[in-house]
Write a protein that holds these residues in place. Structure first.
Motif, PDB file in Angstrom:
ATOM      1  N   UNK A 230       0.839  -1.537  -0.307  1.00  0.00           N
ATOM      2  CA  UNK A 230      -0.436   0.221  -0.479  1.00  0.00           C
ATOM      3  C   UNK A 230       0.976   1.507  -0.092  1.00  0.00           C
ATOM      4  N   UNK A 231       0.019   2.018  -0.518  1.00  0.00           N
ATOM      5  CA  UNK A 231       0.892   3.336  -0.887  1.00  0.00           C
ATOM      6  C   UNK A 231       0.622   4.180   0.313  1.00  0.00           C
ATOM      7  N   UNK A 232       2.096   5.128   1.647  1.00  0.00           N
ATOM      8  CA  UNK A 232       2.355   5.311   2.409  1.00  0.00           C
ATOM      9  C   UNK A 232       2.516   6.973   2.080  1.00  0.00           C
ATOM     10  N   UNK A 233       3.053   8.299   2.599  1.00  0.00           N
ATOM     11  CA  UNK A 233       3.928   9.272   2.856  1.00  0.00           C
ATOM     12  C   UNK A 233       5.356   8.169   2.557  1.00  0.00           C
ATOM     13  N   UNK A 235       5.991   5.435   1.458  1.00  0.00           N
ATOM     14  CA  UNK A 235       6.277   5.106   0.303  1.00  0.00           C
ATOM     15  C   UNK A 235       5.595   3.492   0.041  1.00  0.00           C
ATOM     16  N   UNK A 236       6.858   2.364  -0.575  1.00  0.00           N
ATOM     17  CA  UNK A 236       5.087   1.196  -0.431  1.00  0.00           C
ATOM     18  C   UNK A 236       5.644   0.233   1.018  1.00  0.00           C
ATOM     19  N   UNK A 237       4.433   0.092   1.767  1.00  0.00           N
ATOM     20  CA  UNK A 237       4.997  -0.773   2.989  1.00  0.00           C
ATOM     21  C   UNK A 237       3.435  -1.795   2.891  1.00  0.00           C
ATOM     22  N   UNK A 238       4.252  -2.874   3.631  1.00  0.00           N
ATOM     23  CA  UNK A 238       2.969  -4.343   3.280  1.00  0.00           C
ATOM     24  C   UNK A 238       2.463  -4.249   4.822  1.00  0.00           C
ATOM     25  N   UNK A 239       1.274  -4.035   3.886  1.00  0.00           N
ATOM     26  CA  UNK A 239       0.051  -4.319   5.271  1.00  0.00           C
ATOM     27  C   UNK A 239      -1.390  -5.047   4.386  1.00  0.00           C
ATOM     28  N   UNK A 240      -1.874  -5.519   5.577  1.00  0.00           N
ATOM     29  CA  UNK A 240      -3.652  -5.502   5.046  1.00  0.00           C
ATOM     30  C   UNK A 240      -4.573  -4.135   5.135  1.00  0.00           C
ATOM     31  N   UNK A 241      -5.548  -4.014   3.727  1.00  0.00           N
ATOM     32  CA  UNK A 241      -6.349  -3.220   3.493  1.00  0.00           C
ATOM     33  C   UNK A 241      -5.825  -1.922   4.060  1.00  0.00           C
ATOM     34  N   UNK A 242      -5.282  -1.339   5.169  1.00  0.00           N
ATOM     35  CA  UNK A 242      -5.097  -0.489   5.022  1.00  0.00           C
ATOM     36  C   UNK A 242      -3.755  -0.255   6.382  1.00  0.00           C
ATOM     37  N   UNK A 243      -2.271   0.687   5.930  1.00  0.00           N
ATOM     38  CA  UNK A 243      -1.490   1.240   6.617  1.00  0.00           C
ATOM     39  C   UNK A 243      -1.781   2.138   7.763  1.00  0.00           C
ATOM     40  N   UNK A 244      -2.911   2.512   7.969  1.00  0.00           N
ATOM     41  CA  UNK A 244      -2.836   3.145   9.427  1.00  0.00           C
ATOM     42  C   UNK A 244      -2.451   3.118  10.837  1.00  0.00           C
ATOM     43  N   UNK A 245      -2.088   2.631  11.287  1.00  0.00           N
ATOM     44  CA  UNK A 245      -2.160   2.094  13.150  1.00  0.00           C
ATOM     45  C   UNK A 245      -1.525   1.577  12.663  1.00  0.00           C
ATOM     46  N   UNK A 274       4.677 -11.709  -5.685  1.00  0.00           N
ATOM     47  CA  UNK A 274       3.493 -11.657  -6.140  1.00  0.00           C
ATOM     48  C   UNK A 274       2.798 -10.749  -5.285  1.00  0.00           C
ATOM     49  N   UNK A 275       2.935  -9.324  -6.117  1.00  0.00           N
ATOM     50  CA  UNK A 275       2.580  -8.009  -5.231  1.00  0.00           C
ATOM     51  C   UNK A 275       0.781  -8.199  -6.149  1.00  0.00           C
ATOM     52  N   UNK A 276      -0.156  -7.331  -4.468  1.00  0.00           N
ATOM     53  CA  UNK A 276      -1.078  -7.272  -4.513  1.00  0.00           C
ATOM     54  C   UNK A 276      -1.029  -5.691  -4.827  1.00  0.00           C
ATOM     55  N   UNK A 277      -1.666  -5.112  -5.265  1.00  0.00           N
ATOM     56  CA  UNK A 277      -0.680  -4.226  -5.610  1.00  0.00           C
ATOM     57  C   UNK A 277      -1.248  -2.698  -5.415  1.00  0.00           C
ATOM     58  N   UNK A 278      -1.215  -1.990  -4.512  1.00  0.00           N
ATOM     59  CA  UNK A 278      -2.260  -0.817  -4.566  1.00  0.00           C
ATOM     60  C   UNK A 278      -1.244   0.769  -4.503  1.00  0.00           C
ATOM     61  N   UNK A 279      -0.252   0.900  -5.024  1.00  0.00           N
ATOM     62  CA  UNK A 279       0.001   1.937  -5.519  1.00  0.00           C
ATOM     63  C   UNK A 279       0.505   2.789  -6.808  1.00  0.00           C
ATOM     64  N   UNK A 280       0.777   3.381  -6.631  1.00  0.00           N
ATOM     65  CA  UNK A 280       1.343   4.225  -7.885  1.00  0.00           C
ATOM     66  C   UNK A 280       2.573   3.512  -8.627  1.00  0.00           C
ATOM     67  N   UNK A 281       2.788   3.484  -9.932  1.00  0.00           N
ATOM     68  CA  UNK A 281       3.852   3.101 -10.730  1.00  0.00           C
ATOM     69  C   UNK A 281       5.153   3.248 -10.241  1.00  0.00           C
ATOM     70  N   UNK A 282       5.492   4.654 -10.103  1.00  0.00           N
ATOM     71  CA  UNK A 282       6.591   5.842 -10.024  1.00  0.00           C
ATOM     72  C   UNK A 282       7.075   5.369  -8.451  1.00  0.00           C
ATOM     73  N   UNK A 283       5.876   5.445  -7.093  1.00  0.00           N
ATOM     74  CA  UNK A 283       6.144   4.801  -5.772  1.00  0.00           C
ATOM     75  C   UNK A 283       6.977   3.103  -6.252  1.00  0.00           C
ATOM     76  N   UNK A 284       6.574   2.818  -6.682  1.00  0.00           N
ATOM     77  CA  UNK A 284       6.866   1.735  -6.592  1.00  0.00           C
ATOM     78  C   UNK A 284       8.159   1.202  -7.522  1.00  0.00           C
TER      79      UNK A 284
END
Length: 459
Positions: A230-233, A235-245, A274-284
Motif C-alpha cells: 500500500x502507498x503511504x507518505x 513509500x510502499x508499505x506491507x499491510x492489510x487493507x490500510x496501513x493506518x496505525x 506476487x504483489x497485491x499492488x495498491x501503489x502508483x507505478x512511480x512509487x513502486x
C-alpha cells in the motif's frame, strides 16, 4: 530446488501421489478422438465443465469428482457416448436446441466427435449441422450456464476432453526442468507473520497468515511470496487493507532486500514475488531502486523470448543469474493512463503470464469449497484456467486458503492440499500447479504436496 527442511514429505506420501498421477491411459494424438475413459467436457472459452443439473446440462465450476461433472467416453457405432458417472445409463445428449441428459440408448445421446487441433474437439449431432456450444456472453455478464446445441462455430463450440486422471510423464533431472514443470511452496500474505513487523491496524495483528519471518520462510523452502503493498507518505508499505496505525510497519524494499540477499548467496535457487499492488507505478519503481543487487537477479520473461519459446530451464536461469520473478496484479491499462507501465522496470503483469484460481475456499471455520475456477472470470474478464498459447503455457498459481487464517483450519486444509491439487485443480487448469499458495505453511505439511508434484510432469 528447495533446501532440505523439517517439512519434507514422507516417501509414502510422495510415492502415493505420484503413482496416482501417472497411471491413466496415454493421451490421444491431436488428430484422434481420445481413448475410452473418464473425462471432463470442458469449454475452451470459459474453462468450466459440462455438468448434469437435474437433466439440464450446464457449465459449472470444476469440482473434481463432485457435481456430476465426469463423463465416461466410449464408442457407439460411428459415434460416441458420454455417460455420466453419477447416473449410469444417462448420457450427455440433446433435446431440440438444448443440451440435456438423455437415455444412453436414445439417438440423441450419440455425438460425432471431431478433432479441431490443439487438443480441442467439436461435439456434433450426427444427423444435423449442430454442435454443443456455450451461449454468447451478454454485455456486462458472464456466459450463461445452460449449454446449447446449434450452429455454433469457433471457440464457443470447442471443447477439451480432459482426463479425470491426466497422464503424467517422468520429471526431467534437476536443472533440466523448465519453470512451468516445477512446483513451488508459496506463502500467502508472507509479510503478515507477526515476526518481521506489524501488518494490520489498529494495534493488534489478528490471525497472522504465517508464523515465521521472511528469512525463516526462505530457509524452510518457501519460494513464492505473496505481498500486499500500500502507498503511504513513507513509500510502499506491507499491510492489510490500510496501513493506518500499523505498529512497526515493514517497507516493501526491506523484504525484497532479504530475498535478493538470499538469492545472491544461493545461486541455484529461484524465487517469485506476487504483489497485491495498491501503489502508483512511480512509487513502486522508487521502492525497487532501494534494493541493492535487484537488477542482477531480476528475471525478465518479456525480454528473453518466453512467450515465443516457452519457459527456460532452471539451469538456464541459474547460468544467467536471473532468479527473481516479480508479478503485479495491477492493470496495464491503468498504468498506461498514468504514463508509466510497471514492466518497463521489470515488474510483470500477472494476468499476462499466469493463470490463478479463485483466492478463497470459504470462511475461516466450517466446510470448504474445493471447486477450482479462474480468479479472472467475471462480467469484465474471461481468462480461463485452461488458457494456453502456441509455444507458451502460463504458470498456474493455485490458491488454497480461507478468508481468515485460523490455525486449526489451515492445518486441516494443508493436509488435504495434495488431494485437491491432483483431483480438482490440475484437471481444472489442464496444467500442474506451479505455485501452491497456503496460509500457515508450517502446519499440515503442505511441502508433501510440493514434493509429490515435483515427481512428474503434466502433458
Amino acid at each position: 530446488m528447495r533446501t532440505p527442511h523439517a517439512l519434507l514429505a514422507t516417501a509414502v506420501t510422495a510415492a502415493a501421489l505420484a503413482a496416482a498421477a501417472v497411471t491413466p491411459a496415454p493421451a490421444a494424438g491431436a488428430d484422434a478422438v481420445p481413448p475410452p475413459g473418464t473425462y471432463y467436457v470442458q469449454s475452451v472459452v470459459t474453462g468450466l465443465n459440462a455438468a448434469d443439473a437435474s437433466g439440464t446440462v450446464e457449465q459449472h465450476r470444476p469440482r473434481g469428482n463432485e457435481g456430476r461433472q465426469q463423463w465416461i467416453l466410449r464408442p457407439d457405432g460411428a459415434g460416441h457416448l458420454l455417460e455420466n458417472t453419477d447416473s449410469p445409463g444417462s448420457c450427455l445428449g440433446r433435446a431440440g436446441d438444448r443440451a440435456r441428459t438423455v437415455s444412453c440408448t436414445a439417438a440423441e445421446a450419440r455425438w460425432q466427435i471431431t478433432p479441431l487441433g490443439a487438443d480441442r474437439y467439436a461435439l456434433a449431432d450426427p444427423g444435423a449441422d449442430r454442435r454443443l456450444t456455450v451461449a454468447p456472453k451478454p454485455a456486462g455478464a458472464t456466459h450463461p450456464a445452460p449449454l446449447s446445441v446449434g450452429s455454433g462455430a469457433g471457440d464457443l463450440a470447442a471443447w477439451y476432453l480432459t482426463p479425470a486422471d491426466a497422464p503424467g510423464g517422468p520429471m526431467p533431472p534437476r536443472g533440466h526442468r523448465t519453470l512451468d514443470q516445477v512446483t513451488f511452496l508459496t506463502a500467502h500474505n508472507a509479510y503478515a507473520n507477526g515476526v518481521d513487523g506489524g501488518f494490520a491496524p489498529p494495534f493488534v495483528d489478528l490471525f497472522p497468515n504465517q508464523s515465521r519471518g521472511i528469512q525463516q520462510q526462505l530457509a524452510d523452502g518457501v519460494r513464492g511470496f505473496m505481498l500486499d503493498v500500500h502507498q503511504t507518505p513513507d513509500g510502499a508499505i506491507l499491510c492489510h487493507n490500510s496501513c493506518t496505525l500499523v505498529r512497526r510497519p515493514v517497507a516493501l524494499w526491506v523484504d525484497l532486500q532479504r530475498i535478493v540477499d538470499f538469492l545472491r548467496a544461493r545461486p541455484d535457487e529461484f524465487v517469485t514475488v506476487f504483489l497485491e499492488d495498491y501503489v502508483d507505478p512511480g512509487v513502486l519503481r522508487a521502492e525497487l531502486d532501494r534494493v541493492q543487487g535487484l537488477s542482477e537477479v531480476l528475471f525478465r520473461p518479456d525480454r528473453t523470448g518466453v512467450r515465443e519459446n516457452g519457459w527456460p530451464t532452471t539451469d538456464e536461469l541459474a547460468a544467467d543469474g536471473h532468479r527473481l520473478l516479480i508479478f503485479t496484479d495491477h492493470s496495464r491499462e491503468a498504468d498506461r493512463s498514468a504514463g508509466l507501465t510497471r514492466d518497463t522496470f521489470g515488474v510483470m503483469y500477472q494476468r499476462e503470464w499466469t493463470v490463478e484460481n479463485h483466492w478463497s475456499m470459504g470462511p475461516g471455520v466450517g466446510s470448504s469449497d474445493w471447486s477450482c475456477y479462474s480468479r479472472w472470470y467475471d462480467a469484465n474478464t474471461t481468462i480461463p484456467l485452461t488458457r494456453t498459447e502456441p509455444g507458451f503455457r502460463p504458470l498456474f498459481v493455485m490458491n488454497h486458503f480461507r478468508d481468515a487464517a485460523v490455525a486449526s483450519t489451515a492445518a486441516t486444509d494443508n493436509a488435504k492440499l495434495a488431494d485437491r491439487a491432483r483431483r480438482f485443480c490440475q484437471p481444472a487448469a489442464r496444467k500442474k500447479p506451479t505455485y501452491l499458495a497456503v496460509d500457515r505453511y508450517d502446519l499440515g505439511n503442505p511441502a508433501a504436496a510440493v514434493d509429490a508434484l515435483n515427481t512428474y510432469t503434466y502433458p
